[in-house]
Design a protein around this motif. Structure first.
Motif, PDB file in Angstrom:
ATOM      1  N   LEU A  81      -3.622 -35.610   8.363  1.00 27.18           N
ATOM      2  CA  LEU A  81      -4.042 -36.323   9.562  1.00 27.18           C
ATOM      3  C   LEU A  81      -2.926 -36.285  10.607  1.00 27.18           C
ATOM      4  CD1 LEU A  81      -5.811 -39.443   8.007  1.00 27.18           C
ATOM      5  CD2 LEU A  81      -6.786 -37.195   8.560  1.00 27.18           C
ATOM      6  N   THR A  82      -3.294 -36.480  11.848  1.00 25.56           N
ATOM      7  CA  THR A  82      -2.311 -36.412  12.926  1.00 25.56           C
ATOM      8  C   THR A  82      -1.149 -37.370  12.684  1.00 25.56           C
ATOM      9  OG1 THR A  82      -4.008 -35.755  14.507  1.00 25.56           O
ATOM     10  CG2 THR A  82      -1.981 -36.668  15.417  1.00 25.56           C
ATOM     11  N   ALA A 103     -11.304 -37.512  12.910  1.00 24.22           N
ATOM     12  CA  ALA A 103     -12.570 -38.230  13.076  1.00 24.22           C
ATOM     13  C   ALA A 103     -13.498 -37.994  11.889  1.00 24.22           C
ATOM     14  CB  ALA A 103     -13.253 -37.797  14.377  1.00 24.22           C
ATOM     15  N   LEU A 104     -13.480 -36.780  11.358  1.00 22.81           N
ATOM     16  CA  LEU A 104     -14.302 -36.496  10.174  1.00 22.81           C
ATOM     17  C   LEU A 104     -13.826 -37.312   8.975  1.00 22.81           C
ATOM     18  CD1 LEU A 104     -14.865 -32.634  10.308  1.00 22.81           C
ATOM     19  CD2 LEU A 104     -16.610 -34.423  10.478  1.00 22.81           C
ATOM     20  N   TYR A 105     -12.517 -37.461   8.837  1.00 20.25           N
ATOM     21  CA  TYR A 105     -11.993 -38.270   7.738  1.00 20.25           C
ATOM     22  C   TYR A 105     -12.461 -39.711   7.866  1.00 20.25           C
ATOM     23  CZ  TYR A 105      -8.743 -40.759   4.736  1.00 20.25           C
ATOM     24  OH  TYR A 105      -8.205 -41.577   3.781  1.00 20.25           O
ATOM     25  N   ALA A 113       3.306 -31.541   6.099  1.00 22.34           N
ATOM     26  CA  ALA A 113       4.194 -30.379   6.087  1.00 22.34           C
ATOM     27  C   ALA A 113       3.602 -29.172   6.799  1.00 22.34           C
ATOM     28  CB  ALA A 113       4.544 -30.004   4.649  1.00 22.34           C
ATOM     29  N   THR A 114       2.267 -29.081   6.898  1.00 23.97           N
ATOM     30  CA  THR A 114       1.650 -27.939   7.593  1.00 23.97           C
ATOM     31  C   THR A 114       1.480 -28.191   9.086  1.00 23.97           C
ATOM     32  OG1 THR A 114      -0.629 -28.710   7.259  1.00 23.97           O
ATOM     33  CG2 THR A 114       0.337 -27.353   5.507  1.00 23.97           C
ATOM     34  N   LYS A 115       1.764 -29.425   9.504  1.00 29.32           N
ATOM     35  CA  LYS A 115       1.586 -29.818  10.915  1.00 29.32           C
ATOM     36  C   LYS A 115       0.148 -29.575  11.382  1.00 29.32           C
ATOM     37  CE  LYS A 115       5.780 -31.008  10.796  1.00 29.32           C
ATOM     38  NZ  LYS A 115       6.074 -32.446  10.544  1.00 29.32           N
ATOM     39  N   TRP A 116      -0.782 -29.785  10.464  1.00 28.06           N
ATOM     40  CA  TRP A 116      -2.212 -29.713  10.780  1.00 28.06           C
ATOM     41  C   TRP A 116      -2.566 -31.006  11.507  1.00 28.06           C
ATOM     42  CZ3 TRP A 116      -6.148 -26.241  10.439  1.00 28.06           C
ATOM     43  CH2 TRP A 116      -7.455 -26.719  10.460  1.00 28.06           C
ATOM     44  N   GLN A 117      -2.794 -30.921  12.811  1.00 30.49           N
ATOM     45  CA  GLN A 117      -3.015 -32.113  13.628  1.00 30.49           C
ATOM     46  C   GLN A 117      -4.189 -31.863  14.571  1.00 30.49           C
ATOM     47  OE1 GLN A 117       0.963 -32.391  15.242  1.00 30.49           O
ATOM     48  NE2 GLN A 117       1.617 -33.839  13.680  1.00 30.49           N
ATOM     49  N   HIS A 118      -5.363 -32.367  14.163  1.00 33.39           N
ATOM     50  CA  HIS A 118      -6.585 -32.131  14.936  1.00 33.39           C
ATOM     51  C   HIS A 118      -7.377 -33.433  14.996  1.00 33.39           C
ATOM     52  CE1 HIS A 118      -6.045 -27.725  14.973  1.00 33.39           C
ATOM     53  NE2 HIS A 118      -5.590 -27.882  13.731  1.00 33.39           N
ATOM     54  N   ASP A 130       1.662 -25.331  13.811  1.00 28.43           N
ATOM     55  CA  ASP A 130       1.966 -25.694  15.197  1.00 28.43           C
ATOM     56  C   ASP A 130       2.980 -24.764  15.848  1.00 28.43           C
ATOM     57  OD1 ASP A 130       4.179 -26.468  13.716  1.00 28.43           O
ATOM     58  OD2 ASP A 130       4.520 -28.304  14.889  1.00 28.43           O
ATOM     59  N   ARG A 131       3.349 -23.664  15.182  1.00 28.34           N
ATOM     60  CA  ARG A 131       4.382 -22.780  15.727  1.00 28.34           C
ATOM     61  C   ARG A 131       4.117 -21.341  15.285  1.00 28.34           C
ATOM     62  NH1 ARG A 131       8.644 -26.206  12.293  1.00 28.34           N
ATOM     63  NH2 ARG A 131       7.187 -27.722  13.174  1.00 28.34           N
ATOM     64  N   PRO A 132       4.635 -20.372  16.064  1.00 30.29           N
ATOM     65  CA  PRO A 132       4.456 -18.972  15.692  1.00 30.29           C
ATOM     66  C   PRO A 132       5.125 -18.669  14.356  1.00 30.29           C
ATOM     67  CG  PRO A 132       5.219 -19.203  17.972  1.00 30.29           C
ATOM     68  CD  PRO A 132       5.362 -20.543  17.325  1.00 30.29           C
TER      69      PRO A 132
END
Length: 535
Positions: A448-449, A465-467, A455-460, A307-309
């Motif tokens: 998940l959001t 929805a796939l989960y 920790a990776t801030k993977w938020q989609h 989520d960040r550079p």
């Protein structure tokens, strides 16, 4: 207990040779009915078998002192806040969950004796065993509902919150004191995994104060607790799964691996958690201590904050995937005691996308991607700490690998006491590891959001929805396809750079018996001190 799997399928991959994984959906073609899933719950309706009793006849008595890396003065015995392995081991000694993960990572009954779904898989009836808290009060359905509602409090950040998300706790209810009807927000084929979630412990209704005198239903009772130093527990004679052999169990915080080793060699402790491969080789078969290897049970990698550079650009993330020489990392950071990873969690576990090609180092392609992203001459800080075996070594190795692609990595060594808290939301790039858990649990807790340990801030939202689609898919083949689709995306553009899987190494005094050598970290029989004795 009858441990015969209802549905045996071989495990793909070499991590657990000879292991067979029990599936929950024990019917051909994936057509699921109440009877088939209820049978799976019944397969473990008696208490799960404890570790193999190696070393003669168990005897009662004595105090075992176990040293773990800890979390400093901020430590708590609140089981819903358990995050470190020390937290998990202490929580397991004091509390119980409805289910826990067996050595094959299938859900095994604990406080629950059985679970039965309706035909639509959106209502599950869970039956509780006869068990009591340390204050003598029985464990009842109201305690279960209170515990889960506490975990999912929107104002709190409890570990299991995302895992319990499928449950509609407002609609769920106690049918009687020993029966809970869980109403789900959507059909969930593998609901028993939810019951086994890391941190989903059952506490007495209304309980909030866990550090002064916690009351659980586990094999040991509370005696004392000094955060960052030690915790002392004593045998629970009335434990439902049989009283422990030990009179007392003491957890000692020793963040330096050398301190744990020296204490073990000097007779100040009997159990040292997490030794590095070099230490293990130095003392293995030398007669002074026992070295126990839990083969390839720890994921090793780095997290990139998406989520960040600079890692909000997926081209930069792919470049870092391609910078890594995984064999060099395993050989150097783990002294070869492990195997290479492929940027996916759970190698060898159910649903693992083994068909994806193994990623190899490609410095030319990495440089090209960085150029496309406008990141030539990139400089990035890598947070690490001696909090875990191989972390600082891996950081130095990756720094040198990155230099060959024109990337300057500055290694920053953080506090052992606060490292995991520090890297959860701060920084951009950090050393990371994980013990064992089902792949779907890894996703729910970290990807998940709403995951509290993301920790990776993977938020989609589309990934979320796939989960949910995978959870709701009755047919196992179709569900596997959804999980593979999710992993393909993570492999291509996720934030976990998973370079290896390490042996989890324990050291014990020669008189310690009953430690299970085939239990992955985080599973039921790991840190199972109620089944350990002193010869």
């Amino acid at each position: 207990m009858n441990d015969t799997p209802v549905n045996d399928v071989p495990v793909d991959g070499p991590r657990f040779p000879g292991l067979r994984r029990r599936g929950f959906l024990a019917v051909a073609g994936g057509a699921v009915g109440l009877g088939a899933l209820a049978l799976t719950g019944c397969a473990g309706s008696e208490p799960a078998a404890g570790p193999a009793k190696a070393g003669g006849t168990p005897r009662r008595g004595g105090r075992l002192r176990a040293a773990f890396a800890g979390g400093g003065a901020s430590e708590t015995l609140d089981p819903h806040l358990a995050n470190l392995f020390a937290d998990a081991a202490r929580a397991k000694a004091l509390f119980d969950k409805l289910a826990d993960y067996g050595p094959d990572l299938s859900a095994r009954p604990r406080l629950a004796t059985r679970w039965e779904p309706d035909a639509g898989l959106d209502r599950w009836r869970v039956t509780l065993r006869e068990a009591a808290f340390h204050n003598g009060k029985p464990v009842i359905a109201a305690d279960v509902l209170y515990s889960y509602r506490r975990i999912t409090d929107p104002t709190k950040a409890f570990r299991a919150k995302a895992s319990l998300e499928p449950i509609d706790l407002k609609a769920s209810r106690a049918l009687d004191e020993r029966t809970v009807e869980f109403v789900l927000k959507r059909p969930t084929a593998e609901f028993p995994n939810v019951l086994a979630s890391f941190g989903a412990y059952i506490v007495p209704e209304g309980e909030q104060d866990f550090d002064r005198k916690p009351v659980g239903s586990g094999p040991f009772r509370f005696v004392s607790f000094a955060p960052g130093k030690s915790a002392v527990f004593q045998r629970n004679e009335d434990y439902w799964d049989g009283a422990p052999y030990l009179d007392e169990l003491e957890f000692i915080v020793a963040n330096e691996e050398s301190a744990r080793v020296n204490a073990l060699l000097g007779g100040q402790i009997e159990y040292a958690h997490e030794l590095n491969p070099t230490t293990a080789r130095a003392h293995e078969d030398k007669g002074r201590v026992e070295i126990i290897r839990l083969r390839n049970s720890a994921m090793q990698g780095f997290v990139m904050k998406t989520d960040r550079p600079p890692f909000d650009d997926k081209r930069v993330r792919e470049a870092f995937f391609l910078i890594a020489d995984r064999k060099e990392l395993v050989d150097g950071a783990l002294s070869g005691a492990g195997e290479i990873g492929n940027d996916l969690f759970g190698k060898g576990y159910e649903y693992y996308a083994a068909s994806l090609p193994q990623r190899e180092q490609d410095l030319d392609r990495a440089k090209a991607l960085l150029k496309q992203a406008g990141a030539e001459g990139l400089k990035v800080a890598l947070d690490t700490s001696p909090v875990a075996a191989g972390f600082t070594e891996a950081a130095s190795i990756f720094r040198d690998q990155a230099a060959k692609a024109g990337v300057t990595v500055t290694v920053k060594t953080g506090s052992k006491d606060s490292y995991w808290k520090d890297i959860l939301d701060s920084g951009t790039f950090a050393s990371y590891r994980s013990g064992a858990m089902p792949i779907e649990s890894h996703i729910s807790q970290r990807l998940l959001t709403g995951s509290t340990t993301n920790a990776t801030k993977w938020q989609h939202k589309d990934f979320d929805a796939l989960y949910q689609q995978a959870q709701s898919t009755k047919d196992k083949v179709a569900r596997t396809a959804v999980y593979e689709r999710m992993q393909r995306r993570l492999h291509a553009e996720g934030g976990f750079l998973i370079w290896g899987f390490a042996d989890w190494i324990l050291g014990t005094a020669k008189n310690v018996k009953g430690v299970e050598a085939k239990a992955p970290a985080n599973s039921l029989d790991w840190a199972r001190f109620d089944k350990v004795w002193l010869a």
